[in-house]
Design an enzyme around this catalytic site. Sequence first.
Site, PDB file in Angstrom:
ATOM      1  N   HIS A 152      -0.934   0.504  -9.735  1.00 37.55           N
ATOM      2  CA  HIS A 152      -1.696  -0.484  -8.952  1.00 37.55           C
ATOM      3  C   HIS A 152      -2.235  -1.595  -9.860  1.00 37.55           C
ATOM      4  CE1 HIS A 152      -3.733  -0.844  -4.815  1.00 37.55           C
ATOM      5  NE2 HIS A 152      -3.697  -2.031  -5.376  1.00 37.55           N
TER       6      HIS A 152
ATOM      7  N   ASP B  16       4.236   0.015  -7.173  1.00 34.67           N
ATOM      8  CA  ASP B  16       2.949  -0.274  -7.814  1.00 34.67           C
ATOM      9  C   ASP B  16       1.840   0.487  -7.110  1.00 34.67           C
ATOM     10  OD1 ASP B  16       1.280  -1.745  -9.712  1.00 34.67           O
ATOM     11  OD2 ASP B  16       0.468  -2.759  -7.935  1.00 34.67           O
TER      12      ASP B  16
ATOM     13  N   GLU C 114      -2.441   7.848  -4.521  1.00 32.31           N
ATOM     14  CA  GLU C 114      -2.821   7.278  -5.812  1.00 32.31           C
ATOM     15  C   GLU C 114      -4.291   7.460  -6.153  1.00 32.31           C
ATOM     16  OE1 GLU C 114      -1.793   3.093  -4.965  1.00 32.31           O
ATOM     17  OE2 GLU C 114      -3.914   2.615  -5.214  1.00 32.31           O
TER      18      GLU C 114
ATOM     19  N   ARG D 261       0.872  -1.181   0.000  1.00 31.46           N
ATOM     20  CA  ARG D 261       0.000   0.000   0.000  1.00 31.46           C
ATOM     21  C   ARG D 261       0.903   1.222   0.000  1.00 31.46           C
ATOM     22  NH1 ARG D 261      -3.293  -2.689  -1.690  1.00 31.46           N
ATOM     23  NH2 ARG D 261      -5.369  -3.228  -0.899  1.00 31.46           N
TER      24      ARG D 261
HETATM   25  P1  NAI Z   1      -1.670 -11.416   4.376  1.00 35.13           P
HETATM   26  O1  NAI Z   1      -2.660 -10.929   5.363  1.00 35.13           O
HETATM   27  O2  NAI Z   1      -1.690 -12.840   3.934  1.00 35.13           O
HETATM   28  O3  NAI Z   1      -0.179 -11.114   4.915  1.00 35.13           O
HETATM   29  C1  NAI Z   1       0.231  -9.914   5.478  1.00 35.13           C
HETATM   30  C2  NAI Z   1       1.421 -10.239   6.361  1.00 35.13           C
HETATM   31  O4  NAI Z   1       1.973  -9.000   6.838  1.00 35.13           O
HETATM   32  C3  NAI Z   1       1.056 -11.085   7.586  1.00 35.13           C
HETATM   33  O5  NAI Z   1       1.916 -12.198   7.699  1.00 35.13           O
HETATM   34  C4  NAI Z   1       1.222 -10.113   8.741  1.00 35.13           C
HETATM   35  O6  NAI Z   1       1.627 -10.755   9.942  1.00 35.13           O
HETATM   36  C5  NAI Z   1       2.317  -9.209   8.187  1.00 35.13           C
HETATM   37  N1  NAI Z   1       2.430  -7.952   8.921  1.00 35.13           N
HETATM   38  C6  NAI Z   1       1.489  -7.285   9.648  1.00 35.13           C
HETATM   39  N2  NAI Z   1       2.032  -6.202  10.223  1.00 35.13           N
HETATM   40  C7  NAI Z   1       3.329  -6.178   9.867  1.00 35.13           C
HETATM   41  C8  NAI Z   1       4.415  -5.311  10.166  1.00 35.13           C
HETATM   42  N3  NAI Z   1       4.258  -4.252  10.986  1.00 35.13           N
HETATM   43  N4  NAI Z   1       5.620  -5.578   9.628  1.00 35.13           N
HETATM   44  C9  NAI Z   1       5.810  -6.655   8.845  1.00 35.13           C
HETATM   45  N5  NAI Z   1       4.807  -7.524   8.521  1.00 35.13           N
HETATM   46  C10 NAI Z   1       3.593  -7.275   9.028  1.00 35.13           C
HETATM   47  O7  NAI Z   1      -1.804 -10.427   3.123  1.00 35.13           O
HETATM   48  P2  NAI Z   1      -1.341 -10.683   1.632  1.00 35.13           P
HETATM   49  O8  NAI Z   1      -2.431 -11.326   0.860  1.00 35.13           O
HETATM   50  O9  NAI Z   1       0.000 -11.311   1.612  1.00 35.13           O
HETATM   51  O10 NAI Z   1      -1.238  -9.166   1.105  1.00 35.13           O
HETATM   52  C11 NAI Z   1      -0.294  -8.274   1.650  1.00 35.13           C
HETATM   53  C12 NAI Z   1      -0.674  -6.864   1.251  1.00 35.13           C
HETATM   54  O11 NAI Z   1      -0.476  -6.700  -0.151  1.00 35.13           O
HETATM   55  C13 NAI Z   1      -2.164  -6.520   1.458  1.00 35.13           C
HETATM   56  O12 NAI Z   1      -2.432  -6.093   2.774  1.00 35.13           O
HETATM   57  C14 NAI Z   1      -2.377  -5.421   0.467  1.00 35.13           C
HETATM   58  O13 NAI Z   1      -2.148  -4.180   1.103  1.00 35.13           O
HETATM   59  C15 NAI Z   1      -1.317  -5.657  -0.601  1.00 35.13           C
HETATM   60  N6  NAI Z   1      -1.905  -6.035  -1.895  1.00 35.13           N
HETATM   61  C16 NAI Z   1      -1.560  -5.304  -3.001  1.00 35.13           C
HETATM   62  C17 NAI Z   1      -2.081  -5.609  -4.234  1.00 35.13           C
HETATM   63  C18 NAI Z   1      -1.689  -4.846  -5.473  1.00 35.13           C
HETATM   64  O14 NAI Z   1      -2.359  -4.996  -6.515  1.00 35.13           O
HETATM   65  N7  NAI Z   1      -0.647  -4.053  -5.454  1.00 35.13           N
HETATM   66  C19 NAI Z   1      -3.070  -6.693  -4.385  1.00 35.13           C
HETATM   67  C20 NAI Z   1      -3.306  -7.449  -3.167  1.00 35.13           C
HETATM   68  C21 NAI Z   1      -2.755  -7.110  -1.976  1.00 35.13           C
END
Ligand code: NAI
Length: 333
Positions: A295, A258, A263, A234
Site C-alpha cells: 500500500h 499494492d 492487509e 482496495r
Molecule cells: P474517484 O472517486 O475519483 O474515482 C472512482 C471512479 O470509480 C469513479 O469514476 C466511479 O464512477 C468509478 N466506479 C464506481 N463504482 C464502479 C464500479 N462498480 N465499476 C467501475 N468503476 C466504478 O477516486 P480516485 O481518486 O480515482 O481513487 C480510486 C480508488 O483508488 C479509491 O477509491 C481508493 O480505493 C484507491 N486509492 C488507492 C491508493 C493507494 O495508495 N493504493 C491511494 C488513493 C486511492
Amino acid sequence: MLDVAIFSAKPHDRQFLSAANAGRHRLAFIEARLSEETVRFAGGAACVCAFVNDQVTAPVIRELAAAGTRLIALRSAGFNHVDLTAAESAGLAVGRVPAYSPHAVAEHAVALILTLNRNIHRAFNRVREGNFALDGLLGFDLCGKTVGVVGTGLIGRTFAGIMRGFGCRVIAFDPFPSEACTAMGVTYVPLDELFATADIISLQCPLTPETHHLIDDEAIAKMKRGVMIVNTSRGAVVDASAVIRGLKSGAIGALGLDVYEEEADLFFEDLSQTAIQDDVFARLLTFPNVVITGHQAFFTREALNGIACTTIANITAFEETGSVVHPVLPPRG
Ligand code: NAI
C-alpha cells in the site's frame, strides 16, 4: 484550536501534518491503529484523524461520540473502512481527502506493469548474483496492447493518459463515464467486453458492494489467457484465492498488487522478524510473476503534502464553520 488525535501515525505523518498545521491545532500522534481496543487513546479529542486500516466501526464511533469527538478527518480518498450510518446517527462529521496527486497512484500502477512485464524484480536479483542470463525475462511491447481500466475517476483518468502515451489502446468501464477520458481516446465498453479484450487490466475503482470481489473465478474465466492484472484500488476488489487459482492454471500471466484484502494485519509494519500467518498472502509471494507492494502507491512527497494540507483544511473549516471542505458523500449508484 482543536485537539486532534491522529491514529496510525508514522514518522512521515508527523513530518507532513506538523508542517501543514503550522501550530493551528493541537496534534497528538498515536502510533496504534484505531480499533475498539485503542479508541480510548483519543481521549475525547474533538477530531480523530484516521488512515486506511483504522477500524472506524460502529462501536468505535459510538465511543468516540460519547467521549466528545465531533469530527473524523480521514487522511485518505477511500472511506470504505468507515461505518457512515453509525457516524451519521452519532452526529459525527466525516471529512476525507478526495484528490491528492492522482499521479502518485497512477504512476505506481504503471511501475507495477513495467516491473512485471520486463521482469525487473527478477533481473535485479539475478544481476546482483552475477547471473546475466536472459532466459525467463522475456517481456512484450506495451505499444499496441489493450489496457482495460476499471474506474475512470481522478486516478483512472491519469493512468489512462499515461498508457495512451505508451501507445496502448485504452478501454474502460465505469458506471459514470468521463468525457475527459473519451476526449483522450479512451473507449468505454461493458465490463465483460473489457475482461475479454484487455491484455492488461488495472483496477482504479473504489471498494463498494458492487466492486467487492469484482475479480473472482467467474471474471478470470472471461479474461484473455495470460492477462496481467494490477490492483492499486482496495484489496477486497480482488478475491485473492481466485487469483491464486488463476496464477496456478496460467489464466493469469502476471499480477501486481499494492493492496490486499487482509492487509490490515500486515501492511505498514516491519514484520521481517516474524512468521507470516496469512497463508493466502504467503502463497501469493511464491509466484515469480507476482509483485506486491505494501500500500505504497500514495507514497510520494507531493501526495503526502496534499493529504496533510487538505486534512488540516478540513479540520480548520470544521472549527470555523461546522462543516468540512470535503465531506464524505454517500457512495454513488
Ligand atoms: P474517484 O472517486 O475519483 O474515482 C472512482 C471512479 O470509480 C469513479 O469514476 C466511479 O464512477 C468509478 N466506479 C464506481 N463504482 C464502479 C464500479 N462498480 N465499476 C467501475 N468503476 C466504478 O477516486 P480516485 O481518486 O480515482 O481513487 C480510486 C480508488 O483508488 C479509491 O477509491 C481508493 O480505493 C484507491 N486509492 C488507492 C491508493 C493507494 O495508495 N493504493 C491511494 C488513493 C486511492
